[in-house]
Scaffold this motif. Structure first.
Motif: not given
Length: 152
Positions: A100-107
């Motif tokens: 599980f992750a944020f796609p493209g880094g941080q929100p």
């Protein structure tokens, strides 16, 4: 005193006492056929169950992000600290199966997305590869199937 046995009755009782090699081979062949049908079905069921668990976990993580927004009026920071996905139980349960992750880094300040990427044997699920959800509640997938079929 027992009556004497004749030869035919004695042979009949010996034959009923066990299985012949042919009968045993027929039973083993039937078991092998049933197993060859049941095992792939079982594997498919396990894959769908894990996918459903990942979808539920994404919903939990989305709710977490909404709580961050309600507390800070933004998704990207939590009291000056970059937002990180929490170590909730569903993520722990799916370790090695989904990442599980944020796609493209941080929100960003007003948007976020969370993606569940399959790993290990779950990566063989090409119909419903990665599942994702964003701040608007829009669900998406990568794969050849439909969103409705993958997010059940």
């Amino acid at each position: 005193m027992k009556p004497p046995r004749n030869g035919a009755a004695s042979r009949r009782s010996q034959r009923l006492a066990g299985l012949s090699l042919i009968e045993l081979m027929v039973v083993l062949a039937i078991i092998a056929i049933l197993a060859s049908v049941a095992y792939p079905s079982y594997q498919g069921h396990i894959m769908r169950t894990r996918r459903a668990a990942a979808a539920a976990c994404l919903t939990d993580l989305s709710a977490f992000m909404e709580r961050v927004y309600a507390a800070n009026l933004r998704y990207d920071q939590n009291n000056g600290v970059a937002t990180a996905l929490p170590a909730v139980q569903c993520r722990t349960d799916l370790t090695g199966i989904y990442a599980f992750a944020f796609p493209g880094g941080q929100p960003t300040q007003r948007t976020f997305g969370v993606v569940a990427t399959p790993a290990g044997k779950q990566a063989e699920d090409t119909a419903c590869s990665a599942l994702s959800i964003d701040q608007a509640g829009t669900k998406a997938i990568t794969g050849s199937s439909t969103v409705a079929a993958c997010w059940r």
